[in-house]
Design a protein around this motif. Structure first.
Motif, short mmCIF file in Angstrom:
data_model
loop_
_atom_site.label_atom_id
_atom_site.label_comp_id
_atom_site.label_asym_id
_atom_site.label_seq_id
_atom_site.Cartn_x
_atom_site.Cartn_y
_atom_site.Cartn_z
N MET A 1 -35.48 -31.38 1.47
CA MET A 1 -35.04 -32.46 2.79
C MET A 1 -33.99 -31.73 3.60
SD MET A 1 -33.70 -36.48 2.19
CE MET A 1 -35.31 -36.89 1.07
N PRO A 2 -34.31 -31.64 4.81
CA PRO A 2 -33.27 -31.00 5.63
C PRO A 2 -32.03 -32.15 5.94
CG PRO A 2 -35.08 -31.62 6.94
CD PRO A 2 -35.52 -31.87 5.63
N HIS A 3 -30.93 -31.66 6.36
CA HIS A 3 -29.79 -32.62 6.52
C HIS A 3 -29.87 -32.77 8.12
CE1 HIS A 3 -27.41 -29.71 8.81
NE2 HIS A 3 -27.66 -28.87 7.87
N THR A 4 -29.69 -34.01 8.41
CA THR A 4 -29.53 -34.54 9.83
C THR A 4 -28.38 -35.06 10.27
OG1 THR A 4 -30.27 -36.85 9.42
CG2 THR A 4 -31.83 -35.33 9.90
N VAL A 5 -27.38 -35.25 9.28
CA VAL A 5 -25.95 -35.80 9.46
C VAL A 5 -24.89 -34.52 9.79
CG1 VAL A 5 -24.08 -37.19 8.82
CG2 VAL A 5 -26.21 -37.63 8.03
N ALA A 102 -29.25 -42.24 5.89
CA ALA A 102 -28.80 -41.42 4.74
C ALA A 102 -27.65 -42.30 4.06
CB ALA A 102 -27.96 -40.12 5.45
N LEU A 103 -27.28 -41.60 2.93
CA LEU A 103 -26.29 -42.48 2.15
C LEU A 103 -25.06 -41.45 1.77
CD1 LEU A 103 -28.63 -43.83 -0.69
CD2 LEU A 103 -28.04 -44.78 1.45
N MET A 104 -23.65 -41.92 1.84
CA MET A 104 -22.73 -41.18 1.33
C MET A 104 -22.15 -41.87 0.17
SD MET A 104 -18.99 -41.07 3.66
CE MET A 104 -18.71 -42.98 3.80
N VAL A 105 -22.40 -41.06 -0.97
CA VAL A 105 -22.32 -41.48 -2.04
C VAL A 105 -20.87 -41.27 -2.96
CG1 VAL A 105 -23.25 -41.88 -4.49
CG2 VAL A 105 -24.70 -41.76 -2.34
N LEU A 106 -19.95 -42.11 -3.45
CA LEU A 106 -18.93 -42.01 -4.06
C LEU A 106 -19.44 -41.56 -5.48
CD1 LEU A 106 -16.21 -44.44 -3.01
CD2 LEU A 106 -15.96 -42.10 -2.82
N PRO A 107 -18.42 -40.75 -6.30
CA PRO A 107 -18.97 -40.47 -7.83
C PRO A 107 -18.77 -41.83 -8.55
CG PRO A 107 -17.07 -39.48 -7.22
CD PRO A 107 -17.73 -40.03 -5.91
N PRO A 108 -19.29 -42.30 -9.66
CA PRO A 108 -18.87 -43.18 -10.26
C PRO A 108 -17.21 -42.94 -10.74
CG PRO A 108 -20.32 -41.84 -11.72
CD PRO A 108 -20.42 -41.55 -10.35
N THR A 161 -28.28 -33.24 0.47
CA THR A 161 -28.24 -32.38 1.58
C THR A 161 -26.83 -31.87 1.97
OG1 THR A 161 -28.35 -34.34 3.04
CG2 THR A 161 -30.65 -33.26 2.43
N SER A 162 -25.62 -32.99 1.67
CA SER A 162 -24.46 -32.61 2.21
C SER A 162 -23.21 -33.07 1.25
CB SER A 162 -24.03 -33.29 3.81
OG SER A 162 -24.58 -34.65 3.53
N VAL A 163 -22.00 -32.55 2.03
CA VAL A 163 -20.90 -33.20 1.05
C VAL A 163 -19.82 -33.40 2.10
CG1 VAL A 163 -19.87 -30.65 0.77
CG2 VAL A 163 -19.13 -32.44 -0.69
#
Length: 298
Positions: A1-5, A102-108, A161-163
């Motif tokens: 899956m390519p990144h778009t952000v 897209a989702l920006m996901v914090l770690p638990p 796809t990103s950090v």
């Protein structure tokens, strides 16, 4: 899956009225301003959004408003801050259903995960979501440390796809992540209100995610940088730096963002939700001086 952000992706503030209720007309105005400023994406439910203080119903209404205004023109990134895999997936599912690209996901972070648990967590969230997942590397907020080698492993997961690197010093961390993940399929972006964005770009970042009150001022700086006009970019950034730094203060950062947005006619009220705090009179006077130097309403 390519990144778009990539590029300039502001974190939208969440406007509230004096009674503490959501102010959706202000949110529409704020989102329209981002698009008019030429941003390449917008984000909701991030740190600068007071995402920690929003109900599930409010998150639904906010995302519906923003996606309606954006109408597919740029990606809408939704923050996920669940403190377990199951709660993160619940938030992710709701965001995708609401139109997030897209989702920006914090770690638990309530229970600090092991590296293997982080790999399992991001893998399961990405598999459930079916959209791009950005790892949010923010140890100041979470207490969860992710070394560059671990971020590179996370980037090999399907759908990750990103950090967003917010682990200071951010520029060396960006360089280290780029060095261990040297391909274009995985994007590295910066945060921290774009405090070190030019250094991050110089070391391989391809985007920045600041607060939302100055995209029209930061955008030209990034254009100059991309065009190789580095001296001009640094001069423009230096002019912005007092405002950027003023909006990074713990406890009152949210009030700073909203004070500027009210003065610029973009939202109607400066209300924040506890435990965020309002600016005191001396803080407003300091902000007056900073805005006057930028030629903005004080």
């Amino acid at each position: 899956m390519p990144h778009t952000v990539h590029g300039l992706v502001p974190i939208l503030a969440t406007p509230f009225g004096p009674d503490g209720a959501l102010d959706l007309p202000s949110l529409r105005r704020l989102t329209e301003f981002q698009l008019a400023s030429g941003v390449t994406g917008v984000a909701v439910f991030g740190m600068a959004s007071e995402g920690f203080a929003l109900t599930t119903d409010e998150r639904t209404r906010i995302l519906a408003t923003v996606t309606d205004v954006v109408a597919g023109a740029v990606p809408v990134v939704a923050g996920v801050n669940g403190t377990s895999t199951v709660t993160a997936i619940e938030q992710a599912d709701a965001a995708v259903a609401g139109g997030a690209a897209a989702l920006m996901v914090l770690p638990p972070f309530m229970v600090k995960p092991t590296p293997d648990q982080l790999l399992a967590f991001y893998g399961e969230v990405a598999a459930a979501a079916g959209v791009e997942v950005m790892v949010q590397d923010a140890p100041g907020a979470t207490g969860v440390t992710m070394p560059p080698a671990l971020i590179a492993e996370l980037g090999k997961l399907d759908g990750v796809t990103s950090v967003k690197v917010e682990s200071p010093p951010t520029a060396p961390k960006v360089a280290a992540v780029v060095a261990v993940r040297a391909d274009e399929s995985f994007a590295v972006l910066g945060g921290q209100n774009a405090q070190f964005c030019l250094e991050e770009y110089a070391r391989g970042a391809i985007g920045t995610m600041p607060a939302c009150e100055f995209p029209d001022l930061l955008g030209p700086v990034l254009v100059d940088w991309a065009a190789g006009r580095h001296a001009e970019a640094r001069a423009g950034f230096t002019r912005l730096l007092p405002l950027i730094l003023f909006g990074l203060q713990p406890g009152i950062a949210w009030a700073v963002h909203k004070e500027v947005l009210v003065r610029r006619g973009l939202i109607a009220d400066t209300a924040v939700r506890s435990p965020a705090r309002a600016l005191d009179p001396a803080g407003r006077e300091s902000l007056d001086t900073i805005l006057a130097d930028l030629g903005l309403p004080g």
